[in-house]
Design a protein around this motif. Structure first.
Motif, PDB file in Angstrom:
ATOM      1  N   GLY A 116     -69.592  13.677 -35.694  1.00 51.70           N
ATOM      2  CA  GLY A 116     -70.120  13.446 -34.374  1.00 51.70           C
ATOM      3  C   GLY A 116     -71.636  12.768 -34.231  1.00 51.70           C
ATOM      4  N   ASP A 117     -71.712  11.852 -33.541  1.00 55.85           N
ATOM      5  CA  ASP A 117     -73.142  11.322 -33.438  1.00 55.85           C
ATOM      6  C   ASP A 117     -74.110  12.290 -32.610  1.00 55.85           C
ATOM      7  N   GLU A 118     -73.658  13.115 -31.911  1.00 55.36           N
ATOM      8  CA  GLU A 118     -74.697  13.929 -31.178  1.00 55.36           C
ATOM      9  C   GLU A 118     -75.297  14.959 -32.232  1.00 55.36           C
ATOM     10  N   PRO A 119     -76.526  15.201 -32.361  1.00 56.39           N
ATOM     11  CA  PRO A 119     -76.944  15.998 -33.347  1.00 56.39           C
ATOM     12  C   PRO A 119     -77.041  17.809 -33.075  1.00 56.39           C
TER      13      PRO A 119
ATOM     14  N   SER B 150     -70.685  21.666 -22.996  1.00 63.37           N
ATOM     15  CA  SER B 150     -69.682  21.387 -21.786  1.00 63.37           C
ATOM     16  C   SER B 150     -70.449  20.265 -21.148  1.00 63.37           C
ATOM     17  N   ARG B 151     -69.687  19.270 -21.037  1.00 63.81           N
ATOM     18  CA  ARG B 151     -70.034  18.119 -20.371  1.00 63.81           C
ATOM     19  C   ARG B 151     -70.098  18.061 -18.976  1.00 63.81           C
ATOM     20  N   PRO B 152     -68.866  18.689 -18.334  1.00 64.94           N
ATOM     21  CA  PRO B 152     -69.009  18.859 -16.997  1.00 64.94           C
ATOM     22  C   PRO B 152     -70.139  19.527 -16.475  1.00 64.94           C
TER      23      PRO B 152
ATOM     24  N   SER C  66     -73.955  17.779 -14.746  1.00 66.06           N
ATOM     25  CA  SER C  66     -74.031  17.180 -13.530  1.00 66.06           C
ATOM     26  C   SER C  66     -73.909  18.296 -12.508  1.00 66.06           C
ATOM     27  N   LYS C  67     -73.732  19.672 -13.052  1.00 66.73           N
ATOM     28  CA  LYS C  67     -73.535  20.567 -11.945  1.00 66.73           C
ATOM     29  C   LYS C  67     -74.590  21.694 -12.359  1.00 66.73           C
ATOM     30  N   ALA C  68     -74.300  22.864 -12.801  1.00 72.30           N
ATOM     31  CA  ALA C  68     -75.422  23.942 -13.061  1.00 72.30           C
ATOM     32  C   ALA C  68     -76.661  23.548 -13.672  1.00 72.30           C
TER      33      ALA C  68
ATOM     34  N   LEU D  17     -75.997   9.343 -16.583  1.00 73.15           N
ATOM     35  CA  LEU D  17     -75.687  10.631 -17.110  1.00 73.15           C
ATOM     36  C   LEU D  17     -74.468  10.760 -17.877  1.00 73.15           C
ATOM     37  N   ARG D  18     -74.461  10.968 -19.188  1.00 77.06           N
ATOM     38  CA  ARG D  18     -73.292  11.297 -20.161  1.00 77.06           C
ATOM     39  C   ARG D  18     -73.378  12.297 -21.058  1.00 77.06           C
ATOM     40  N   ASN D  19     -74.750  12.346 -21.555  1.00 79.02           N
ATOM     41  CA  ASN D  19     -74.903  13.491 -22.496  1.00 79.02           C
ATOM     42  C   ASN D  19     -76.067  14.393 -22.233  1.00 79.02           C
TER      43      ASN D  19
ATOM     44  N   GLY E  17     -58.196  12.159 -25.454  1.00 81.00           N
ATOM     45  CA  GLY E  17     -59.598  12.281 -24.789  1.00 81.00           C
ATOM     46  C   GLY E  17     -59.645  10.940 -23.933  1.00 81.00           C
ATOM     47  N   ASP E  18     -61.180  10.633 -23.418  1.00 82.71           N
ATOM     48  CA  ASP E  18     -61.541   9.564 -22.678  1.00 82.71           C
ATOM     49  C   ASP E  18     -61.387   8.080 -23.384  1.00 82.71           C
ATOM     50  N   VAL E  19     -61.240   8.257 -24.816  1.00 82.05           N
ATOM     51  CA  VAL E  19     -61.135   7.020 -25.335  1.00 82.05           C
ATOM     52  C   VAL E  19     -59.674   6.392 -25.488  1.00 82.05           C
TER      53      VAL E  19
HETATM   54  C1  LIG Z   1     -71.702  14.606 -16.374  1.00 78.82           C
HETATM   55  C2  LIG Z   1     -70.386  14.603 -16.250  1.00 78.82           C
HETATM   56  C3  LIG Z   1     -69.488  15.391 -15.396  1.00 78.82           C
HETATM   57  C4  LIG Z   1     -68.089  15.721 -15.552  1.00 78.82           C
HETATM   58  N1  LIG Z   1     -67.676  16.488 -14.684  1.00 78.82           N
HETATM   59  C5  LIG Z   1     -66.252  16.718 -15.021  1.00 78.82           C
HETATM   60  C6  LIG Z   1     -65.657  17.793 -14.228  1.00 78.82           C
HETATM   61  O1  LIG Z   1     -66.130  18.148 -13.159  1.00 78.82           O
HETATM   62  N2  LIG Z   1     -64.089  17.778 -14.146  1.00 78.82           N
HETATM   63  C7  LIG Z   1     -63.462  16.978 -15.093  1.00 78.82           C
HETATM   64  O2  LIG Z   1     -62.284  17.133 -15.366  1.00 78.82           O
HETATM   65  N3  LIG Z   1     -64.347  16.054 -16.126  1.00 78.82           N
HETATM   66  C8  LIG Z   1     -65.586  15.974 -15.913  1.00 78.82           C
HETATM   67  N4  LIG Z   1     -66.108  15.020 -16.709  1.00 78.82           N
HETATM   68  C9  LIG Z   1     -65.312  14.480 -17.529  1.00 78.82           C
HETATM   69  C10 LIG Z   1     -65.071  15.197 -18.930  1.00 78.82           C
HETATM   70  O3  LIG Z   1     -66.400  15.786 -19.346  1.00 78.82           O
HETATM   71  C11 LIG Z   1     -64.542  14.161 -20.196  1.00 78.82           C
HETATM   72  O4  LIG Z   1     -63.394  13.721 -19.615  1.00 78.82           O
HETATM   73  C12 LIG Z   1     -64.542  14.665 -21.289  1.00 78.82           C
HETATM   74  O5  LIG Z   1     -65.716  15.473 -21.921  1.00 78.82           O
HETATM   75  C13 LIG Z   1     -63.742  14.069 -22.403  1.00 78.82           C
HETATM   76  O6  LIG Z   1     -64.115  14.479 -23.838  1.00 78.82           O
HETATM   77  P1  LIG Z   1     -63.692  13.616 -25.033  1.00 78.82           P
HETATM   78  O7  LIG Z   1     -63.944  14.608 -26.065  1.00 78.82           O
HETATM   79  O8  LIG Z   1     -62.847  12.883 -24.817  1.00 78.82           O
HETATM   80  O9  LIG Z   1     -65.056  12.869 -24.934  1.00 78.82           O
HETATM   81  P2  LIG Z   1     -66.546  13.043 -25.163  1.00 78.82           P
HETATM   82  O10 LIG Z   1     -66.964  14.463 -24.620  1.00 78.82           O
HETATM   83  O11 LIG Z   1     -67.581  12.122 -24.607  1.00 78.82           O
HETATM   84  O12 LIG Z   1     -66.978  13.488 -26.635  1.00 78.82           O
HETATM   85  C14 LIG Z   1     -66.913  12.424 -27.530  1.00 78.82           C
HETATM   86  C15 LIG Z   1     -68.010  12.654 -28.517  1.00 78.82           C
HETATM   87  O13 LIG Z   1     -67.921  11.555 -29.582  1.00 78.82           O
HETATM   88  C16 LIG Z   1     -69.072  11.115 -29.975  1.00 78.82           C
HETATM   89  N5  LIG Z   1     -69.083   9.795 -30.484  1.00 78.82           N
HETATM   90  C17 LIG Z   1     -68.774   8.550 -29.716  1.00 78.82           C
HETATM   91  N6  LIG Z   1     -68.682   7.425 -30.664  1.00 78.82           N
HETATM   92  C18 LIG Z   1     -68.830   8.146 -31.784  1.00 78.82           C
HETATM   93  C19 LIG Z   1     -68.899   7.526 -33.043  1.00 78.82           C
HETATM   94  N7  LIG Z   1     -68.395   6.282 -33.364  1.00 78.82           N
HETATM   95  N8  LIG Z   1     -68.928   8.429 -34.218  1.00 78.82           N
HETATM   96  C20 LIG Z   1     -69.084   9.725 -34.193  1.00 78.82           C
HETATM   97  N9  LIG Z   1     -69.040  10.154 -32.911  1.00 78.82           N
HETATM   98  C21 LIG Z   1     -68.896   9.463 -31.714  1.00 78.82           C
HETATM   99  C22 LIG Z   1     -70.008  11.020 -28.381  1.00 78.82           C
HETATM  100  O14 LIG Z   1     -71.139  10.964 -28.743  1.00 78.82           O
HETATM  101  C23 LIG Z   1     -69.303  12.257 -27.879  1.00 78.82           C
HETATM  102  O15 LIG Z   1     -70.352  13.550 -28.574  1.00 78.82           O
HETATM  103  C24 LIG Z   1     -67.595  14.823 -16.583  1.00 78.82           C
HETATM  104  C25 LIG Z   1     -68.013  13.962 -17.380  1.00 78.82           C
HETATM  105  C26 LIG Z   1     -69.633  13.872 -17.409  1.00 78.82           C
HETATM  106  C27 LIG Z   1     -70.448  12.906 -18.176  1.00 78.82           C
END
Ligand SMILES: Cc1cc2nc3c(=O)[nH]c(=O)nc-3n(C[C@H](O)[C@H](O)[C@H](O)COP(=O)(O)OP(=O)(O)OC[C@H]3O[C@@H](n4cnc5c(N)ncnc54)[C@H](O)[C@@H]3O)c2cc1C
Length: 369
Positions: A36-39, A44-46, A49-51, A136-138, A263-265
């Motif tokens: 993971g690239d975040e150290p 909780s990412r959600p 933008s809330k609490a 706002l992402r991290n 996930g998101d990717v």
């Molecule tokens: C501010 C905010 C509020 C949100 N609110 C809601 C909500 O209310 N309800 C809801 O359903 N969804 C919400 N979401 C969306 C939800 O947070 C995401 O859908 C969810 O976090 C996706 O999880 P993920 O593990 O796929 O990706 P991520 O949470 O993005 O995790 C991926 C991780 O991989 C790391 N990474 C990326 N590339 C590399 C690499 N090459 N090598 C190593 N590490 C890497 C990233 O830095 C990150 O830490 C919100 C998103 C944000 C940004």
């Protein structure tokens, strides 16, 4: 298929961690490594933008509970390339990680106005790198935003989706004079007319100024953009896994037999073709399916999309399940006004109304009375 002995998970977010937990729950007892690239510990990412925009001190409460997957966690390390032939993940510290099974869970990053960031993910890429606007992402982005709004600047939020509206809500709560620019009515595309009207009325009542996206940009001390996201798949560029520039998976999250994604990717099959669903619950459910498929192949249960989403803004808490945007006016199942449970064909929402998520989901799957 032979079960993998060494699994690498790229991404330390909710999809990557859920995949790791699921692998163990499914009986995988081999070597497990998470990159993971975040150290920092996962959070909780959600909440960002809330609490977190409101709470001044309490960062710890947003950290995810510790896991017992027993994986080696390489944090602050980024995957930069993938060699699928030799089954190796290349890291930015010069190391390579061999694998028999790979989980791609690298999430996405904010889309920037004008030009998309061509490369790069992770800490700081969201905030203030390409122009003066924040995104706002991290956690770093959230802390930077919180620090900036503490001095009550005038704020312009660009983007009328759920994230832009939550940011605008947090800025108003902090006492900032806040304007939001939106392409069309805020939240209309995501939630439909009824929920959009409800949340926009609440926003206006609290003092949010809403302008169309093509209006002249008003002056503001601080600009925050929330105009969508792009997947963190640049590190897969030379792997040959991106089909049409996207990471397309099958209904079990497989890109190929030894590589799954969630996930998101990841773009999963949908009635409209392969689609990313950047939602927290979808990331969890996809990761469970993908991890099981890495171990059990076709015997794993395929992913069934059951979208669920929540938002908190302008004093309203909304949970929505099913097919959104919802068309037309809903049937009110219970409650009134600003605290109600409502239903459309194929969708349901709870507004300031306590209901367990499984019940809300069941409601969206039952016929409207
Ligand atoms: C501010 C905010 C509020 C949100 N609110 C809601 C909500 O209310 N309800 C809801 O359903 N969804 C919400 N979401 C969306 C939800 O947070 C995401 O859908 C969810 O976090 C996706 O999880 P993920 O593990 O796929 O990706 P991520 O949470 O993005 O995790 C991926 C991780 O991989 C790391 N990474 C990326 N590339 C590399 C690499 N090459 N090598 C190593 N590490 C890497 C990233 O830095 C990150 O830490 C919100 C998103 C944000 C940004």
């Amino acid at each position: 298929m032979s079960r993998p002995r060494r699994v690498v998970v790229v991404g330390h977010g909710i999809a990557g961690l859920t995949a790791a937990d699921t692998l163990r729950a499914e009986g995988f007892d081999g070597e497990l490594t998470i990159v993971g690239d975040e150290p920092r510990p996962a959070y909780s990412r959600p909440a960002l933008s809330k609490a977190l925009l409101r709470d001044i001190d309490d960062l710890a409460s947003h950290t995810l509970p510790p896991s017992d997957h027993g994986a080696v966690e390489l944090l602050g390390v980024r995957a930069t390339a993938l060699d699928v032939g030799r089954r190796r993940v290349v890291l930015d510290d010069g190391e390579t990680l061999p694998y028999d099974g790979l989980v791609v869970a690298s999430g996405c990053r904010p889309r920037r106005l004008g030009a998309e960031a061509a490369t790069g993910t992770g800490p700081g890429t969201g905030a203030g790198r390409r122009d003066d606007a924040l995104a706002l992402r991290n956690l770093d982005d959230a802390l930077a935003l919180r620090e900036r709004i503490a001095s009550r600047p005038s704020v312009l939020v660009i983007g009328g989706g759920p994230l832009g509206m939550e940011i605008a809500s947090g800025c108003l709560d902090a006492g900032c004079d806040t304007t939001l620019m939106s392409l069309g009515p805020p939240l209309l595309d995501q939630l439909g007319r009824w929920l959009s009207d409800l949340l926009v009325d609440a926003a206006r009542a609290r003092g949010l100024r809403i302008l169309p996206a093509d209006a002249p940009r008003p002056p503001a001390d601080l600009v925050v953009t929330a105009v969508g996201d792009v997947p963190n798949d640049a590190w897969l560029g030379s792997s040959g896994l991106l089909g049409g520039g996207r990471l397309v998976v099958d209904s079990r999250g497989r890109v190929r037999q030894d590589v799954v994604a969630a996930g998101d990717v990841a773009a999963f099959p949908s009635t409209d073709g392969p689609r990313r669903t950047p939602l927290w619950t979808s990331a969890i459910e996809q990761a469970r399916v993908a991890a099981a498929a890495l171990l059990r192949g076709d015997d794993a249960v395929p992913y069934r999309a059951r979208p669920y989403f929540w938002t908190e803004q302008f004093g309203l808490s909304v949970k929505a399940a099913g097919v959104m945007p919802a068309a037309g006016d809903p049937v009110v199942v219970d409650g009134t006004g600003d605290a109600c449970l409502v239903q459309w064909p194929g969708a349901a929402a709870a507004v300031n109304y306590r209901i367990p998520v499984p019940r809300l989901r069941r409601l969206c799957e039952t016929a409207v009375a």
